[in-house]
Write a protein that holds these residues in place. Structure first.
Motif, short mmCIF file in Angstrom:
data_model
loop_
_atom_site.label_atom_id
_atom_site.label_comp_id
_atom_site.label_asym_id
_atom_site.label_seq_id
_atom_site.Cartn_x
_atom_site.Cartn_y
_atom_site.Cartn_z
N UNK A 24 -6.49 0.23 -3.64
CA UNK A 24 -6.33 0.23 -2.19
C UNK A 24 -6.17 -1.19 -1.66
N UNK A 25 -6.92 -2.14 -2.20
CA UNK A 25 -6.87 -3.51 -1.69
C UNK A 25 -5.56 -4.22 -2.03
N UNK A 26 -4.83 -3.67 -2.99
CA UNK A 26 -3.53 -4.27 -3.28
C UNK A 26 -2.53 -4.00 -2.15
N UNK A 27 -2.84 -3.04 -1.28
CA UNK A 27 -1.92 -2.68 -0.19
C UNK A 27 -2.58 -2.73 1.18
N UNK B 8 -0.42 4.36 7.80
CA UNK B 8 -1.71 4.72 8.41
C UNK B 8 -2.24 6.01 7.79
N UNK B 9 -1.35 6.98 7.57
CA UNK B 9 -1.77 8.25 6.96
C UNK B 9 -2.25 8.04 5.52
N UNK B 10 -1.52 7.18 4.80
CA UNK B 10 -1.93 6.91 3.41
C UNK B 10 -3.29 6.22 3.38
N UNK B 11 -3.49 5.26 4.30
CA UNK B 11 -4.78 4.56 4.37
C UNK B 11 -5.92 5.54 4.65
N UNK C 267 -0.17 -5.60 8.22
CA UNK C 267 1.28 -5.83 8.29
C UNK C 267 1.81 -6.34 6.94
N UNK C 268 2.99 -5.96 6.52
CA UNK C 268 3.91 -5.10 7.28
C UNK C 268 3.69 -3.61 7.07
N UNK C 269 2.63 -3.26 6.26
CA UNK C 269 2.42 -1.85 5.94
C UNK C 269 1.52 -1.20 6.99
N UNK C 270 1.95 -1.21 8.25
CA UNK C 270 1.11 -0.68 9.31
C UNK C 270 1.83 0.36 10.16
N UNK C 271 2.89 0.92 9.62
CA UNK C 271 3.58 1.99 10.33
C UNK C 271 2.84 3.31 10.11
#
Length: 521
Positions: free
Chosen positions: A100-103, A124-127, A116-120
Motif C-alpha cells: 500500500x505504501x508504494x502507492x 480513492x476506492x482502491x485506497x 497525488x497524482x493517484x488521488x482520482x
C-alpha cells in the motif's frame, strides 16, 4: 493495536520460548521417570507401615510433578502454536502495508489515503479497499495476540486445553475436568471412562463409568472399584451410562500402575465382580453399586448397595424423596487381591416401600484400636446425615457383633434403624451423599457430596464422633462421588470425582482446614 506496535513485536521470540520450555518439560519428564523407577525398587525391598507412608508421599510428590510437567508442556505448546500464528499474521500485515505504501500514504492505524497524482476517484476506492484489508489484518493479529494471552491465563489456572471435552451430538456441553480448580481443589489427571459419547471408544479401562472408589490391595497395588458402566452415554439424561455392556455393566475393578511419566494408567481389569442379585419374588435389582472398600489383614472387603429402583433427578420427583431406593446393602470379601469376590453374611436390609435403614450407602474405615467403623446414610442423597457403628475387626462379617451409636456411646442394644446421626445434614444441603471416611494418624476425614454438585469435607479428632462443620470444596453441577486416595496424608488428600458428562472419573488434590495435619494414611 497500531502498525508500529506490530512491527515492534517479535513473535519468533515467542516460538523460541515455546521450544525452550518444551525442552525443560522433557527434562522434567526424565527426572520423573527416574523417581518412578526408584519408588518401584523401594516397594520391592521395604515393607510395613513406614514403607507405605514413604511410598505414598513419593507418589503424591510425583503426581504433582506430573501435573507441573503437563502445565509446562501446555504452555510450551501454546507459545509455539500461538507464536507461529503471530509470526504469519505479522508478516501478512507488514506485506500489505508495504504494498500500500508504494502507492498511498498509510497511517499507523492502517488508514490508507491517496496522494497525488493517484488521488482520482478510482484511486480513492482502491485506497478504501486497502484500508479495509489492512485494518482487518490488524484485528486478526490482535485476536491472535489476545487468544494466546487467554490460553496462557487459563493454563496458569490449571486449565489445560487438551482436557476440554469434545462436543458430542445430542448432548449438552460437557464438564471440563480441570475447569473448576480453586484454592482448595486441583485437577491432576483423568482416570476411568470418558469414552466416546455414542460408542464408548477410547474409554480408559472401561468405556464410560463413575465412582472410582480407591483402595490398595494387600500386595500393594492401587485399584479402583467402578460403578455403573455403559457403552457411551445416555442422551435422555444428558450423561451417565449408556447401554450396559454384557459383562461389567454394573461394576468393575481397575488395577493401576504409575507409568514413567508419573501418570496412573490401567494395568488390569476385572469385570462384574459384584453380580446383580435377585430380590424378593425373583425381581432383579436395577443396579449393584459398590460404596466403599477396606482391608483387614490380607482380606479385602467391599460394601455393595443393591438398588431396587430409581426415583429420578431433582425436580422430577416429590420434594424430600431420595434419588434411588435400595433393597439392601451387603458386605463382600476377597482373599485373592480382588480378582474374585464372595458375599459375607453381613446384610443391612431396607424397606423399599418405606425406606428406613440409615446404613444403605456405607463407608467402612479400619482404625488402630482393633475396630472397623461403619458410617452410613439412607439411600439416595436426601437424608438426615451420617450414622455410625463399629465392630471388632475379626467379626466384620457378623452383623450380630456390631455396636450402633446411641447418641453418647456405642451400644450393642441400639437398633440400627433408630441410631442417631453423628454428622447432621448441613442447612441448605440435600443430604450427605456417597460418604467416604478414612482414619489418618491425627484425624478422621469425611468427604461427601450433595445432589446439586456440592463437594464437602469434615474432620474429627476424637475418633469420628464429633465433627467439624462441613467445608464446601466446590459446587459444580454434574460432579459427585468424592473418594479418598490411599496415597493421601500430610496436609492434603488425593481424591477421585465423578463427572456425569462426559461420563468418567478424574483425580484431584484437595487441601483445606480439614485436610491439614492429617498425618499418615
Amino acid at each position: 493495536m497500531s502498525i508500529s506496535m506490530i512491527r515492534a513485536q517479535n513473535p519468533q521470540g515467542v516460538v523460541d520460548a515455546g521450544t525452550e520450555l518444551s525442552g525443560k518439560a522433557a527434562a522434567l519428564d526424565g527426572l520423573i521417570g527416574e523417581q518412578v523407577r526408584a519408588v518401584n525398587r523401594l516397594r520391592q525391598s521395604w515393607f510395613g507401615r513406614a514403607a507405605n507412608a514413604a511410598v505414598a508421599r513419593a507418589y503424591r510428590d510425583i503426581q504433582r510433578q506430573h501435573l507441573q510437567h503437563e502445565l509446562i508442556q501446555a504452555r510450551a505448546d501454546a507459545l509455539s502454536a500461538g507464536g507461529a500464528g503471530m509470526v504469519a499474521g505479522r508478516s501478512v500485515v507488514l506485506a500489505w502495508v508495504a504494498i500500500a505504501r508504494s502507492m498511498f500514504d498509510v497511517s499507523d492505524a492502517g488508514v490508507v489515503t491517496p496522494r497525488p497524482p493517484n488521488d482520482t476517484a478510482p484511486w480513492v476506492a482502491i485506497a478504501a479497499c486497502y484500508t479495509t484489508i489492512i485494518q482487518q489484518l490488524i484485528q486478526t493479529f490482535l485476536h491472535l495476540d489476545g487468544q494466546l494471552a487467554g490460553t496462557l491465563a487459563a493454563i496458569a489456572r490449571g486449565d489445560i486445553p487438551g482436557n476440554d471435552p469434545a462436543p458430542a451430538g445430542g448432548f449438552g456441553p460437557g464438564i471440563d475436568p480441570d475447569g473448576f480448580n480453586n484454592g482448595q481443589l486441583t485437577f491432576h489427571q483423568q482416570m476411568a471412562g470418558f469414552g466416546d459419547a455414542e460408542t464408548g471408544a477410547g474409554g480408559v479401562g472401561v468405556p464410560n463409568t463413575d465412582l472410582s472408589i480407591m483402595g490398595m490391595t494387600p500386595d500393594g497395588r492401587m485399584f479402583t472399584i467402578q460403578g455403573d458402566t455403559g457403552v457411551g452415554m445416555n442422551p435422555d439424561t444428558n450423561g451417565g451410562p449408556g447401554a450396559r455392556p454384557p459383562d461389567g455393566g454394573n461394576n468393575s475393578i481397575l488395577y493401576w500402575k504409575m507409568d514413567e511419566h508419573g501418570k496412573w494408567v490401567v494395568d488390569e481389569v476385572v469385570k462384574n465382580p459384584f453380580p446383580s442379585q435377585l430380590g424378593p419374588g425373583g425381581k432383579a435389582d436395577i443396579s449393584t453399586i459398590p460404596t466403599s472398600t477396606f482391608n483387614v489383614g490380607d482380606t479385602m472387603y467391599a460394601s455393595v448397595m443393591n438398588v431396587d429402583h430409581w426415583n429420578g433427578p431433582p425436580g422430577q420427583r416429590p420434594p424430600g424423596e431420595s434419588g434411588w431406593v435400595s433393597r439392601s446393602s451387603e458386605l463382600w470379601k476377597s482373599s485373592d487381591n480382588g480378582r474374585t469376590w464372595a458375599r459375607t453374611s453381613a446384610v443391612w436390609r431396607n424397606d423399599v416401600d418405606a425406606p428406613n435403614n440409615p446404613f444403605q450407602v456405607q463407608s467402612f474405615a479400619p482404625a488402630d484400636d482393633g475396630y472397623v467403623y461403619m458410617y452410613g446414610t439412607a439411600d439416595g442423597r436426601t437424608n438426615d446425615g451420617l450414622h455410625m457403628a463399629r465392630v471388632p475387626a475379626q467379626y466384620v462379617g457378623d452383623t450380630s457383633q456390631y455396636e450402633y451409636w446411641n447418641g453418647t456411646a456405642f451400644d450393642h442394644n441400639q437398633a440400627q434403624n433408630s441410631s442417631p446421626a453423628v454428622v447432621q445434614t448441613p442447612s441448605g444441603v440435600s443430604g450427605i451423599g456417597e460418604p467416604n471416611v478414612h482414619f489418618y494418624d491425627n484425624k478422621v476425614l469425611l468427604t461427601f457430596n450433595d445432589e446439586n454438585g456440592g463437594v464437602y469435607t469434615s474432620s474429627s479428632t476424637d475418633g469420628g464422633v464429633s465433627w467439624t462443620d462441613p467445608t464446601r470444596v466446590v459446587s459444580r453441577g454434574g460432579v459427585y462421588g468424592v473418594f479418598q486416595s490411599p496415597f493421601s496424608g500430610g496436609d492434603s488428600i488425593g481424591a477421585t470425582l465423578s463427572l456425569w458428562n462426559p461420563y468418567g472419573t478424574a483425580l484431584y488434590e484437595i487441601e483445606n482446614q480439614d485436610t491439614r495435619n492429617l498425618g499418615a494414611y
